[in-house]
Design an enzyme around this catalytic site. Structure first.
Site, PDB file in Angstrom:
ATOM      1  N   ARG B  10     -14.541 -12.393 -14.578  1.00  0.00           N
ATOM      2  CA  ARG B  10     -13.225 -12.155 -15.088  1.00  0.00           C
ATOM      3  C   ARG B  10     -12.295 -13.320 -15.822  1.00  0.00           C
ATOM      4  O   ARG B  10     -11.937 -13.170 -16.954  1.00  0.00           O
ATOM      5  CB  ARG B  10     -12.300 -11.603 -14.210  1.00  0.00           C
ATOM      6  CG  ARG B  10     -11.873 -12.373 -12.934  1.00  0.00           C
ATOM      7  CD  ARG B  10     -10.753 -11.871 -12.163  1.00  0.00           C
ATOM      8  NE  ARG B  10     -10.607 -12.578 -10.857  1.00  0.00           N
ATOM      9  CZ  ARG B  10      -9.552 -12.706 -10.335  1.00  0.00           C
ATOM     10  NH1 ARG B  10      -8.499 -12.053 -10.634  1.00  0.00           N
ATOM     11  NH2 ARG B  10      -9.538 -13.176  -9.128  1.00  0.00           N
ATOM     12  N   GLU B  58      -2.789   3.473 -17.570  1.00  0.00           N
ATOM     13  CA  GLU B  58      -4.022   3.170 -18.116  1.00  0.00           C
ATOM     14  C   GLU B  58      -4.563   4.393 -18.903  1.00  0.00           C
ATOM     15  O   GLU B  58      -5.320   3.952 -20.093  1.00  0.00           O
ATOM     16  CB  GLU B  58      -5.185   3.060 -16.938  1.00  0.00           C
ATOM     17  CG  GLU B  58      -4.772   2.009 -15.916  1.00  0.00           C
ATOM     18  CD  GLU B  58      -3.684   2.357 -15.010  1.00  0.00           C
ATOM     19  OE1 GLU B  58      -3.329   3.449 -15.011  1.00  0.00           O
ATOM     20  OE2 GLU B  58      -3.307   1.426 -14.125  1.00  0.00           O
ATOM     21  N   PHE B  83      -9.431   1.957 -12.881  1.00  0.00           N
ATOM     22  CA  PHE B  83      -8.556   2.734 -13.774  1.00  0.00           C
ATOM     23  C   PHE B  83      -9.142   2.670 -15.087  1.00  0.00           C
ATOM     24  O   PHE B  83      -8.593   3.772 -15.707  1.00  0.00           O
ATOM     25  CB  PHE B  83      -7.178   1.753 -13.515  1.00  0.00           C
ATOM     26  CG  PHE B  83      -6.714   1.715 -12.089  1.00  0.00           C
ATOM     27  CD1 PHE B  83      -6.823   2.451 -11.102  1.00  0.00           C
ATOM     28  CD2 PHE B  83      -6.493   0.296 -11.644  1.00  0.00           C
ATOM     29  CE1 PHE B  83      -6.489   2.403  -9.728  1.00  0.00           C
ATOM     30  CE2 PHE B  83      -6.364  -0.021 -10.371  1.00  0.00           C
ATOM     31  CZ  PHE B  83      -6.284   1.083  -9.249  1.00  0.00           C
ATOM     32  N   HIS B 109     -12.693  -6.551 -11.771  1.00  0.00           N
ATOM     33  CA  HIS B 109     -12.529  -5.948 -10.396  1.00  0.00           C
ATOM     34  C   HIS B 109     -13.624  -4.925 -10.047  1.00  0.00           C
ATOM     35  O   HIS B 109     -13.221  -3.697  -9.589  1.00  0.00           O
ATOM     36  CB  HIS B 109     -11.252  -5.623  -9.954  1.00  0.00           C
ATOM     37  CG  HIS B 109     -10.225  -6.650  -9.993  1.00  0.00           C
ATOM     38  ND1 HIS B 109     -10.047  -7.650 -11.212  1.00  0.00           N
ATOM     39  CD2 HIS B 109      -9.520  -7.429  -8.955  1.00  0.00           C
ATOM     40  CE1 HIS B 109      -9.028  -8.669 -10.685  1.00  0.00           C
ATOM     41  NE2 HIS B 109      -8.949  -8.386  -9.343  1.00  0.00           N
ATOM     42  N   ASP B 117      -8.828  -5.251  -0.900  1.00  0.00           N
ATOM     43  CA  ASP B 117      -8.089  -4.342  -1.522  1.00  0.00           C
ATOM     44  C   ASP B 117      -8.868  -2.989  -0.860  1.00  0.00           C
ATOM     45  O   ASP B 117      -8.051  -2.127  -0.899  1.00  0.00           O
ATOM     46  CB  ASP B 117      -7.987  -4.230  -2.825  1.00  0.00           C
ATOM     47  CG  ASP B 117      -6.472  -5.040  -3.529  1.00  0.00           C
ATOM     48  OD1 ASP B 117      -5.941  -5.339  -2.663  1.00  0.00           O
ATOM     49  OD2 ASP B 117      -6.623  -5.079  -4.605  1.00  0.00           O
ATOM     50  N   ARG B 167     -14.339 -10.114  -9.909  1.00  0.00           N
ATOM     51  CA  ARG B 167     -13.288 -10.711  -9.300  1.00  0.00           C
ATOM     52  C   ARG B 167     -13.662 -12.047  -8.546  1.00  0.00           C
ATOM     53  O   ARG B 167     -12.996 -12.964  -8.446  1.00  0.00           O
ATOM     54  CB  ARG B 167     -12.399  -9.939  -8.228  1.00  0.00           C
ATOM     55  CG  ARG B 167     -11.498 -10.492  -7.671  1.00  0.00           C
ATOM     56  CD  ARG B 167     -10.555  -9.656  -6.761  1.00  0.00           C
ATOM     57  NE  ARG B 167      -9.575 -10.559  -5.973  1.00  0.00           N
ATOM     58  CZ  ARG B 167      -9.679 -10.952  -4.761  1.00  0.00           C
ATOM     59  NH1 ARG B 167     -10.760 -10.678  -3.955  1.00  0.00           N
ATOM     60  NH2 ARG B 167      -8.539 -11.502  -4.009  1.00  0.00           N
TER      61      ARG B 167
HETATM   62  C1  LIG Z   1      -3.397   3.485 -11.140  1.00  0.00           C
HETATM   63  C2  LIG Z   1      -2.971   1.877 -10.533  1.00  0.00           C
HETATM   64  N1  LIG Z   1      -2.964   1.080 -11.697  1.00  0.00           N
HETATM   65  C3  LIG Z   1      -2.833  -0.125 -11.150  1.00  0.00           C
HETATM   66  C4  LIG Z   1      -2.802  -0.667 -10.267  1.00  0.00           C
HETATM   67  C5  LIG Z   1      -2.455  -2.163  -9.594  1.00  0.00           C
HETATM   68  N2  LIG Z   1      -1.246  -2.415  -9.030  1.00  0.00           N
HETATM   69  C6  LIG Z   1      -0.897  -2.476  -7.886  1.00  0.00           C
HETATM   70  S1  LIG Z   1       0.859  -2.676  -7.403  1.00  0.00           S
HETATM   71  C7  LIG Z   1       1.241  -2.774  -9.061  1.00  0.00           C
HETATM   72  C8  LIG Z   1       2.712  -2.947  -9.477  1.00  0.00           C
HETATM   73  C9  LIG Z   1       3.432  -1.827  -8.811  1.00  0.00           C
HETATM   74  O1  LIG Z   1       4.810  -2.010  -9.196  1.00  0.00           O
HETATM   75  P1  LIG Z   1       5.883  -1.242  -8.400  1.00  0.00           P
HETATM   76  O2  LIG Z   1       5.504   0.349  -8.539  1.00  0.00           O
HETATM   77  O3  LIG Z   1       7.198  -1.745  -8.845  1.00  0.00           O
HETATM   78  O4  LIG Z   1       5.604  -1.657  -6.977  1.00  0.00           O
HETATM   79  P2  LIG Z   1       6.670  -2.503  -6.188  1.00  0.00           P
HETATM   80  O5  LIG Z   1       7.532  -3.404  -6.970  1.00  0.00           O
HETATM   81  O6  LIG Z   1       7.224  -1.763  -5.010  1.00  0.00           O
HETATM   82  O7  LIG Z   1       5.714  -3.303  -5.276  1.00  0.00           O
HETATM   83  C10 LIG Z   1      -0.018  -2.399  -9.984  1.00  0.00           C
HETATM   84  C11 LIG Z   1       0.049  -2.516 -11.281  1.00  0.00           C
HETATM   85  C12 LIG Z   1      -2.985   0.256  -9.048  1.00  0.00           C
HETATM   86  N3  LIG Z   1      -2.988   0.059  -7.485  1.00  0.00           N
HETATM   87  N4  LIG Z   1      -2.966   1.460  -9.330  1.00  0.00           N
END
Ligand SMILES: Cc1ncc(C[n+]2csc(CCOP(=O)(O)OP(=O)(O)O)c2C)c(N)n1
Ligand SMILES: [Mg+2]
Lengths: 278, 316
Positions: B10, B58, B83, B109, B117, B167
């Site tokens: 990556r 996505e 994704f 990843h 994860d 990763r």
């Molecule tokens: C479909 C999907 N895309 C990307 C991710 C990677 N990811 C994990 S947490 C996150 C950000 C989440 O932000 P938010 O919903 O505001 O959560 P919080 O601030 O409460 O942690 C991302 C992009 C994922 N888990 N699922």
């Protein structure tokens, strides 16, 4: 809120916050920020609101909970452990080989987890499905789900919102954790899902706002939600990502990172001080 | 022996994009709220005006990429493999694959080596999904050097390309004289007469190590690196089938639909020989440190050696 109950909940939330830090520190990875922002809401749900039985986690008429923002599993696990669904010692094994507690919630192996999540946007659909099942069965249970504000960027969230509104799923309560941050920064900078309240309202939901770190506000919101008929309810909570640990608060850098030894000590000291002041 | 240099592909991807951005001043990069994790952060810093964060969306990102490409833009779209290939599959198929638009998908990843994860993020199905799309080029680089070469090569392909990155930091193995990356061409890394180990991604390094052990035990194993899963190098596979009579495939992916299946597809039609597949055996992963998981799931030199030995009797 009754002052006795409030004190009890505040202490419980403080304990859950410590568990979150312990678990993430032990795992050397995981998501503290968004777990800390929902600690008070989870406390209220599991210690004052939801009809659940830790000894009978699959009880038919239980209220359901879906952590749509599954990465905040440390928050959910800490709450479930404190509530007695499994031993607190499981938290120390979080994310390790052979552990029951997976990086993201796994309903097959963890008592109290009602839905496997981790891929954002999917939990609210499953929650709406459970609520529909409750309607079909004329069951009295409620379904609660917590979403991230960044998660609202997933189109699936709005497909679920449309479905729940259309089907008048008044046994569904979606809590939006509006902490203002996602991974790449502020939600308003990355790809803004604002305004949140108007959007849910437009899909036919009853919308309530609350302060995520004030149990009076939380109680008021859930009491109102209880009374709503023929509409699903969205509770938009204003929260602080990383709440309770000064250096994690409002800092996107603490979204998915474990503290080092020094940071761990500082975090625990702060949380213990807060607990002692209660 | 010189120190082994390790690097996650990556990171190679991120660095290559910055390089490409210099040469192609019209190159655009999209991401879905994972700029740092997918390593497109470097491009974002260097060329902020050519970088677009689509938020956690996505499926939409792939649609945006399709539209940009249809309007003549050069575009890379990035997310985790889960994704990019999983969540957005049908958009990739219908909006990118069907119109054969030159969208480049940088998926990081991938596989079990995501680690802690856990299963929800450990995508072991992406190669299978992407290779079923007509006209899609699917590349799974084995190290830093190959990953960068793949990104540069993808730029010149007039069609959709899916590149899979990891990763975990893995050894750099392609720094030898004469290494040349050509899309669709396998690389024979070691000659051998008794069996051929055909590997892809981080299993290539393991295959080389396994071949050394086997050599010491009197088994001459050929090692082929198949970085391009589609279009696959049929010639190198058929030649290996004819000359060694036994093929062992190794990949950090489900045994259903990945490299092993692609290799079997090639030989069953013309040169049927036993093909024994090493990969994730139709199960979900779980949380844990990546190196431990790779061992547990048999994605190791040790298991390749064991499998080769157990399979020698299959030879006619
Ligand atoms: C479909 C999907 N895309 C990307 C991710 C990677 N990811 C994990 S947490 C996150 C950000 C989440 O932000 P938010 O919903 O505001 O959560 P919080 O601030 O409460 O942690 C991302 C992009 C994922 N888990 N699922
Ligand atoms: Mg957030």
């Amino acid at each position: 809120m009754d002052s006795e109950l409030k004190k009890k909940l505040q202490r419980q939330a403080a304990k859950i916050r410590m568990n979150i830090i312990d678990a993430v520190y032990g795992a050397k990875s995981g998501h503290p920020g968004g777990s800390l922002s929902i600690a008070d809401t989870l406390t209220y749900l599991y210690f004052a609101k939801m009809h659940v039985d830790p000894k009978n986690p699959k009880m038919k008429d239980r209220d359901r909970f879906v952590l749509s923002k599954g990465h905040c599993a440390p928050g959910l696990y800490s709450t479930l452990a404190e509530r007695g669904f499994f031993d607190v010692s499981e938290l120390k094994k979080l994310r390790q080989v052979g552990a029951m507690l997976q990086g993201h919630p796994d309903m097959k192996h963890t008592p109290g987890v009602d839905m496997s999540t981790g891929s954002l946007g999917q939990g609210i659909s499953a929650a709406a499905g459970m609520a529909l099942a409750g309607k079909i069965d004329s069951a009295g249970y409620k379904v609660y789900t917590i979403l991230g504000d960044g998660e609202l960027e997933e189109g699936q969230v709005w497909e679920a919102a449309m479905f729940a509104g259309h089907n008048k799923l008044d046994n569904l309560v979606a809590i939006i954790d509006n902490n203002g941050l996602q991974i790449d920064g502020k939600i308003s900078d990355v790809c803004s899902p604002m305004p949140i309240t108007d959007k849910f309202a437009a899909f036919g939901w009853h919308v309530i706002t609350m302060n995520a770190h004030d149990f009076d506000s939380i109680e008021k919101a859930f009491d109102e939600a209880e009374k709503i008929q023929y509409q699903p309810v969205a509770i938009v909570q204003t929260s602080v990502k990383g709440k309770g640990v000064s250096f994690m608060e409002n800092n996107a850098g603490w979204h998915g990172k474990a503290p080092n030894a020094e940071q761990y000590e500082q975090a625990m000291t702060e949380l213990k001080t807060a607990m002692a002041a209660l | 022996m010189a120190d082994i240099i390790k690097k996650a592909t990556r990171d190679s991807y991120g660095e290559a994009l910055v390089e490409l951005g210099k040469v192609h001043d019209d190159l655009l990069v999209l991401v879905a709220d994972l700029a740092d994790a997918t390593k497109v952060e470097g491009f974002k810093k260097a060329y902020p005006e050519r970088f677009f964060d689509c938020g956690i969306a996505e499926a939409n990102m792939m649609g945006i990429a399709a539209g940009l490409a249809a309007a003549g833009k050069k575009v890379f779209a990035s997310s985790f493999a889960m994704f990019a290939a999983g969540r957005a599959y049908e958009i990739v198929r219908n909006s990118i694959g069907y119109p054969h638009l030159p969208v480049k998908i940088g998926a990081t990843h991938a596989g079990i080596s995501v680690g802690e994860d856990g299963a929800s993020h450990q995508c072991c199905e992406d190669i299978a999904l992407m290779r079923t799309i007509p006209g899609m080029t699917v590349i799974n680089p084995s190290d830093d050097i190959e990953a960068k070469a793949a990104v540069f090569a993808a730029m010149d392909i007039d069609g959709p390309v899916y590149i899979r990155f990891g990763r975990l930091a893995i050894p750099v193995i392609n720094g030898f004289d004469g290494y040349k990356f050509e899309v669709g061409k396998g690389v024979t890394l070691k000659e051998g007469a008794d069996v051929t180990i055909i590997a892809t991604g981080l299993l290539v390094c393991e295959a080389l190590e396994a071949a050394k052990t086997l050599e010491a035990d009197g088994i001459s194993a050929r090692v082929i690196n198949i970085h391009t899963i589609k279009p696959i190098d049929e010639d190198i596979i058929i030649k290996a089938a004819k000359e060694t009579g036994l093929l062992i495939t190794a990949e950090e992916h489900s045994v259903i639909g990945g490299l092993g299946s692609a290799v079997a597809d090639v030989v069953t039609a013309s040169t049927p020989v036993p093909v024994v597949k090493i990969g994730v055996n139709d199960v979900f992963g779980h949380s844990g440190p990546a190196p431990e998981l790779l061992k547990e799931f048999g994605l190791s030199a040790e298991n390749i050696v064991k499998t080769v030995k157990a399979s020698m009797s299959l030879k006619k």
